[in-house]
Design a protein around this motif. Structure first.
Motif, PDB file in Angstrom:
ATOM      1  N   ALA A   1      51.478   2.399  11.140  1.00 46.67           N
ATOM      2  CA  ALA A   1      51.078   1.014  10.882  1.00 46.67           C
ATOM      3  C   ALA A   1      49.597   0.816  11.144  1.00 46.67           C
ATOM      4  O   ALA A   1      48.899   0.134  10.379  1.00 46.67           O
ATOM      5  N   LEU A   2      49.093   1.414  12.223  1.00 48.18           N
ATOM      6  CA  LEU A   2      47.671   1.277  12.549  1.00 48.18           C
ATOM      7  C   LEU A   2      46.798   1.905  11.467  1.00 48.18           C
ATOM      8  O   LEU A   2      45.781   1.323  11.061  1.00 48.18           O
ATOM      9  N   MET A   3      47.185   3.088  10.998  1.00 42.00           N
ATOM     10  CA  MET A   3      46.391   3.750   9.961  1.00 42.00           C
ATOM     11  C   MET A   3      46.411   2.949   8.660  1.00 42.00           C
ATOM     12  O   MET A   3      45.387   2.831   7.977  1.00 42.00           O
ATOM     13  N   GLU A   4      47.563   2.389   8.314  1.00 43.37           N
ATOM     14  CA  GLU A   4      47.642   1.589   7.094  1.00 43.37           C
ATOM     15  C   GLU A   4      46.851   0.287   7.241  1.00 43.37           C
ATOM     16  O   GLU A   4      46.189  -0.156   6.292  1.00 43.37           O
ATOM     17  N   LEU A   5      46.903  -0.312   8.409  1.00 43.64           N
ATOM     18  CA  LEU A   5      46.136  -1.529   8.641  1.00 43.64           C
ATOM     19  C   LEU A   5      44.640  -1.270   8.488  1.00 43.64           C
ATOM     20  O   LEU A   5      43.935  -2.014   7.796  1.00 43.64           O
ATOM     21  N   ARG A   6      44.168  -0.222   9.129  1.00 46.14           N
ATOM     22  CA  ARG A   6      42.730   0.062   9.096  1.00 46.14           C
ATOM     23  C   ARG A   6      42.250   0.516   7.721  1.00 46.14           C
ATOM     24  O   ARG A   6      41.227   0.042   7.211  1.00 46.14           O
ATOM     25  N   ASP A   7      43.017   1.438   7.104  1.00 44.97           N
ATOM     26  CA  ASP A   7      42.543   2.094   5.883  1.00 44.97           C
ATOM     27  C   ASP A   7      42.963   1.390   4.603  1.00 44.97           C
ATOM     28  O   ASP A   7      42.390   1.666   3.543  1.00 44.97           O
ATOM     29  N   VAL A   8      43.958   0.512   4.681  1.00 46.93           N
ATOM     30  CA  VAL A   8      44.450  -0.132   3.463  1.00 46.93           C
ATOM     31  C   VAL A   8      44.348  -1.657   3.573  1.00 46.93           C
ATOM     32  O   VAL A   8      43.616  -2.299   2.816  1.00 46.93           O
ATOM     33  N   THR A   9      45.079  -2.234   4.513  1.00 47.69           N
ATOM     34  CA  THR A   9      45.190  -3.696   4.567  1.00 47.69           C
ATOM     35  C   THR A   9      43.849  -4.367   4.871  1.00 47.69           C
ATOM     36  O   THR A   9      43.360  -5.201   4.098  1.00 47.69           O
ATOM     37  N   ILE A  10      43.248  -4.018   6.009  1.00 46.51           N
ATOM     38  CA  ILE A  10      41.983  -4.653   6.382  1.00 46.51           C
ATOM     39  C   ILE A  10      40.864  -4.200   5.450  1.00 46.51           C
ATOM     40  O   ILE A  10      40.009  -5.010   5.060  1.00 46.51           O
TER      41      ILE A  10
ATOM     42  N   GLU B   1      33.389   5.996   7.071  1.00 46.28           N
ATOM     43  CA  GLU B   1      32.624   4.897   7.664  1.00 46.28           C
ATOM     44  C   GLU B   1      32.635   4.950   9.188  1.00 46.28           C
ATOM     45  O   GLU B   1      32.618   3.915   9.862  1.00 46.28           O
ATOM     46  N   GLY B   2      32.690   6.144   9.732  1.00 46.61           N
ATOM     47  CA  GLY B   2      32.641   6.305  11.178  1.00 46.61           C
ATOM     48  C   GLY B   2      33.964   6.132  11.878  1.00 46.61           C
ATOM     49  O   GLY B   2      34.029   6.230  13.113  1.00 46.61           O
ATOM     50  N   TYR B   3      35.041   5.902  11.135  1.00 46.99           N
ATOM     51  CA  TYR B   3      36.349   5.744  11.755  1.00 46.99           C
ATOM     52  C   TYR B   3      37.005   7.117  11.932  1.00 46.99           C
ATOM     53  O   TYR B   3      36.754   8.053  11.162  1.00 46.99           O
ATOM     54  N   ALA B   4      37.865   7.207  12.942  1.00 48.95           N
ATOM     55  CA  ALA B   4      38.485   8.487  13.284  1.00 48.95           C
ATOM     56  C   ALA B   4      39.677   8.771  12.386  1.00 48.95           C
ATOM     57  O   ALA B   4      40.515   7.896  12.161  1.00 48.95           O
ATOM     58  N   HIS B   5      39.741   9.986  11.889  1.00 47.90           N
ATOM     59  CA  HIS B   5      40.893  10.439  11.121  1.00 47.90           C
ATOM     60  C   HIS B   5      41.495  11.665  11.799  1.00 47.90           C
ATOM     61  O   HIS B   5      40.814  12.421  12.498  1.00 47.90           O
ATOM     62  N   ILE B   6      42.784  11.853  11.604  1.00 45.43           N
ATOM     63  CA  ILE B   6      43.577  12.761  12.430  1.00 45.43           C
ATOM     64  C   ILE B   6      43.804  14.084  11.717  1.00 45.43           C
ATOM     65  O   ILE B   6      44.054  14.115  10.510  1.00 45.43           O
ATOM     66  N   TYR B   7      43.718  15.170  12.464  1.00 47.61           N
ATOM     67  CA  TYR B   7      44.068  16.481  11.929  1.00 47.61           C
ATOM     68  C   TYR B   7      44.696  17.327  13.037  1.00 47.61           C
ATOM     69  O   TYR B   7      44.537  17.055  14.235  1.00 47.61           O
TER      70      TYR B   7
ATOM     71  N   LEU C   1      38.074  -6.486  13.777  1.00 51.30           N
ATOM     72  CA  LEU C   1      39.498  -6.178  13.830  1.00 51.30           C
ATOM     73  C   LEU C   1      39.748  -4.735  13.385  1.00 51.30           C
ATOM     74  O   LEU C   1      40.575  -4.033  13.977  1.00 51.30           O
ATOM     75  N   GLN C   2      39.037  -4.288  12.377  1.00 47.94           N
ATOM     76  CA  GLN C   2      39.177  -2.912  11.904  1.00 47.94           C
ATOM     77  C   GLN C   2      38.744  -1.928  12.986  1.00 47.94           C
ATOM     78  O   GLN C   2      39.400  -0.887  13.194  1.00 47.94           O
ATOM     79  N   THR C   3      37.661  -2.222  13.679  1.00 49.77           N
ATOM     80  CA  THR C   3      37.210  -1.359  14.780  1.00 49.77           C
ATOM     81  C   THR C   3      38.208  -1.373  15.928  1.00 49.77           C
ATOM     82  O   THR C   3      38.457  -0.344  16.571  1.00 49.77           O
ATOM     83  N   GLN C   4      38.798  -2.537  16.186  1.00 52.07           N
ATOM     84  CA  GLN C   4      39.830  -2.625  17.229  1.00 52.07           C
ATOM     85  C   GLN C   4      41.025  -1.759  16.877  1.00 52.07           C
ATOM     86  O   GLN C   4      41.572  -1.056  17.744  1.00 52.07           O
ATOM     87  N   VAL C   5      41.435  -1.788  15.620  1.00 48.63           N
ATOM     88  CA  VAL C   5      42.549  -0.943  15.179  1.00 48.63           C
ATOM     89  C   VAL C   5      42.178   0.531  15.318  1.00 48.63           C
ATOM     90  O   VAL C   5      42.999   1.354  15.735  1.00 48.63           O
ATOM     91  N   ASP C   6      40.940   0.876  14.983  1.00 55.62           N
ATOM     92  CA  ASP C   6      40.498   2.268  15.112  1.00 55.62           C
ATOM     93  C   ASP C   6      40.560   2.730  16.565  1.00 55.62           C
ATOM     94  O   ASP C   6      40.991   3.860  16.848  1.00 55.62           O
TER      95      ASP C   6
ATOM     96  N   TYR D   1      48.940  -7.526  14.314  1.00 54.43           N
ATOM     97  CA  TYR D   1      47.600  -7.574  13.729  1.00 54.43           C
ATOM     98  C   TYR D   1      47.524  -8.523  12.530  1.00 54.43           C
ATOM     99  O   TYR D   1      46.486  -9.153  12.310  1.00 54.43           O
ATOM    100  N   ILE D   2      48.598  -8.611  11.758  1.00 54.20           N
ATOM    101  CA  ILE D   2      48.587  -9.546  10.631  1.00 54.20           C
ATOM    102  C   ILE D   2      48.464 -10.977  11.150  1.00 54.20           C
ATOM    103  O   ILE D   2      47.748 -11.813  10.571  1.00 54.20           O
ATOM    104  N   ARG D   3      49.168 -11.289  12.257  1.00 52.05           N
ATOM    105  CA  ARG D   3      49.067 -12.628  12.840  1.00 52.05           C
ATOM    106  C   ARG D   3      47.635 -12.917  13.274  1.00 52.05           C
ATOM    107  O   ARG D   3      47.128 -14.034  13.137  1.00 52.05           O
TER     108      ARG D   3
END
Length: 629
Positions: A284-293, A261-267, A165-170, A101-103
């Motif tokens: 990695a996906l959660m960090e990409l969506r919630d932190v990096t992007i 913001e409408g993104y899915a979070h896990i419980y 990209l954030q939606t794709q990660v979600d 995803y960074i690429r």
């Protein structure tokens, strides 16, 4: 006592044992390319001899052997190596997903030529510079508008690329969680089958291979550990919680809300408790969506908000060719409609918060002047309040610099009139949930008098005179009843900011000069356009960065650094995992040469047992048919 026909039984046992060994060899060869298969080995042991020790033991020279039997069929595994692979796999899963995803994100920042946002912003500043030189010519006003629209289109495109990209990660997160749920169900089901087979005294080798393969796949998605201390209850743990216990495979569920913001979070499905993964591909996906992007989106929002606010600040005070003033160059959409920024955050029908983006002091300051004051400025930060001390020997710019380097969610600068200006920055999110809205000043307090009497910002010192967002009419705590402040914008301004439609309809309203003594600017006055053009290299504080050029350089450098980090980390993890897998393959993998050697060995054993039966049969034939009269 021994039987006359005992030799046939010994031969039969030999035939059966070597036949079983031959079948196992064939099973190994057939599964040479089967993923997760461990080679199996037949353990041949002597059958119980005659006689066992006892009082009824017949007098014989020694124990008489009764041939060979198959004790068990075992699979060849190294449990310590398996645990090492399970522990290491989460690292490889994490960096492989992050690197991919960074690429992809790098492509958004590596635009060259006229397509880049930076290039479009440069042409926008150039248009204002040209207008300052030719304020009476209408075509230069039109050029400013067109280049402004082109720049905004570039910012929108960059924003939408990041959000896509954030939606794709979600979406990837949702599919990955479904995979984790399915793996935990399959592991739990296999646990039941394995337990039942073991209860019958057999070794379910193929089922255990299947279970270990599923655990390997799971370990690359999330961080897991395996507990086999209880042989009857195979357990898998993740993040300090039990995921699989015997035949029980716990499941995850997802929820969406405004705070995410409408993104899915896990419980956890059973306890309804949230869970955050930090390792494996899911981490990695959660960090990409919630932190990096999210950080990239917020950084773009911050640049856009500062950029439009600075242009509007000058443009609204200037006059157009038609004499109009008070118009913003870019459209602004406040988060609240109340003029004081009041908002009902609790939803009970009573204003309880103030959403203010920018506040300006009333007094004109000199950057190199020494106020000769001491005190502590308290600002809101991501992890609580931030203390910024100032001393009698400090200059104004020293205090401002210290505020900007404090890590607070507020930045300071001197505007073009020399007034101190405080602006909110995007609020940091925690585990993907934003506790506070973006671009809201949450707390400003001064124990001394720098922000009070000297800068003319706060009405009083100490907690009683503090500006805090958690109350209505917070602007009343500002000196002079908040003569100059701006309301917080709607979320993600980089996605909706537009050139003011009033200017597009009438380009003559584009302001180029300042009026004097209440009179409109002269047609040849381009002072305002020149002031806007100077924003390009002025220290305007885009977050923690000084200028817009710093922002673009930091953005490209930051993404390049992330790409280099992920590439090197992935290469290291791949090498470690390859070494571990090679070690496992050398132990548990099927070696064709070895299996063919075993095939010949067991074939000779089978032939020998068959020959032995033939000899015994001949002996019995002699005994039965050739003795007597």
């Amino acid at each position: 006592m021994t039987s006359t026909f005992m030799g046939l039984e010994i031969g039969r046992r030999g035939l059966h044992a070597h036949q079983q060994a031959q079948y196992t060899t064939g099973h190994n060869l057939d599964n040479l390319n089967t993923e997760g298969y461990s080679r199996q080995r037949v353990l041949l042991v002597p059958f119980e001899p005659i006689y066992l020790p006892g009082l009824n033991r017949e007098e014989t020279p020694g124990q008489i052997g009764q041939g060979v039997v198959v004790s068990r069929i075992e699979r060849i595994r190294d449990e310590l190596l398996d645990r090492r692979i399970v522990a290491q796999a989460s690292g490889e899963g994490y960096w492989s997903v992050r690197d991919r995803y960074i690429r992809e994100m790098e492509q958004f920042y590596l635009e060259t030529g006229d397509n880049s946002v930076r290039s479009k912003m440069d042409t926008f500043w150039d248009a204002w510079q040209e207008l300052s030189n030719h304020p009476a010519d209408m075509e230069f006003r039109t050029a400013v508008l067109e280049r402004g629209k082109t720049l905004i289109d570039g910012i929108h495109n960059h924003y939408h690329n990041l959000k896509r990209l954030q939606t794709q990660v979600d979406s990837d997160i949702q599919m990955t969680v479904a995979t984790v749920n399915e793996l935990s169900r399959q592991i739990a089901a296999l646990n039941g089958d394995i337990q039942r087979i073991k209860a019958q005294g057999d070794n379910p080798n193929d089922l255990m291979d299947r279970r270990d393969l599923l655990v390997d796949k799971l370990s690359s998605i999330i961080d897991v550990t395996v507990d086999q201390r209880d042989p009857d209850e195979f357990m898998v743990h993740t993040s300090g919680h039990i995921l699989v216990q015997g035949q029980i495979g716990r499941q995850f569920d997802m929820h969406k809300g405004i705070d995410t913001e409408g993104y899915a979070h896990i419980y956890w499905q059973d306890t309804r408790h949230n869970i955050v993964f930090t390792k494996g591909s899911l981490g990695a996906l959660m960090e990409l969506r919630d932190v990096t992007i999210e950080h990239e989106v917020q950084t773009l929002d911050n640049m856009t908000m500062n950029f439009t606010d600075l242009v509007n600040e000058i443009h609204s005070e200037a006059h157009g060719a038609n004499g109009r003033t008070g118009l913003n160059f870019f459209s602004e959409y406040p988060f609240v409609t109340n003029v004081n920024g009041n908002y009902d955050r609790s939803g009970n029908g009573v204003f309880d918060s103030s959403y203010i983006y920018r506040i300006n002091g009333l007094n004109t300051l000199e950057s190199q002047a020494q106020p000769g004051l001491e005190g502590v400025i308290t600002l809101a930060g991501a992890d609580g309040q931030v203390q910024v001390p100032y001393y009698s020997t400090d200059t104004v710019i020293d205090i401002i610099t210290r505020m900007n380097n404090s890590g607070a969610e507020v930045v300071a600068r001197l505007n073009r009139d020399g007034n101190i200006s405080l602006k909110a920055t995007p609020a940091q999110s925690i585990n993907g949930v934003r506790e506070n809205p973006d671009f809201v000043i949450r707390h400003v307090e001064d124990s001394g008098h720098f922000l009070v009497g000297y800068a003319g910002l706060l009405e009083a010192s100490g907690p009683d005179g503090a500006f805090t967002w958690e109350q209505a009419d917070a602007v009343n705590s500002l000196r002079g009843g908040a003569e100059d402040y701006a309301l917080a914008p709607v979320a993600h301004p980089s996605g909706w900011i537009e050139v003011n439609p009033a200017l597009v309809r009438d380009p003559s309203s584009v302001a180029a000069g300042f009026g004097y003594n209440g009179n409109p600017a002269n047609p040849g006055n381009g002072d305002a356009a020149a002031q806007i053009a100077l924003i390009r290299n002025s220290p305007v504080m885009v977050g923690q960065l000084s200028t817009f050029d710093d922002y673009f350089a930091d953005s490209v450098g930051r993404i390049a650094l992330l790409g280099e980090q992920s590439g090197r980390a992935l290469e290291t993890e791949n090498r470690i995992m390859k070494q571990l897998h090679d070690m496992r393959q050398s132990i548990s993998g099927v070696n064709m040469d070895e299996e063919l050697s075993n095939m010949l060995r067991f074939q000779h054993g089978y032939n020998a047992a068959a020959r032995f039966i033939t000899v015994v049969n001949t002996m019995l034939d002699t005994l039965i048919n050739r003795m007597g009269v």
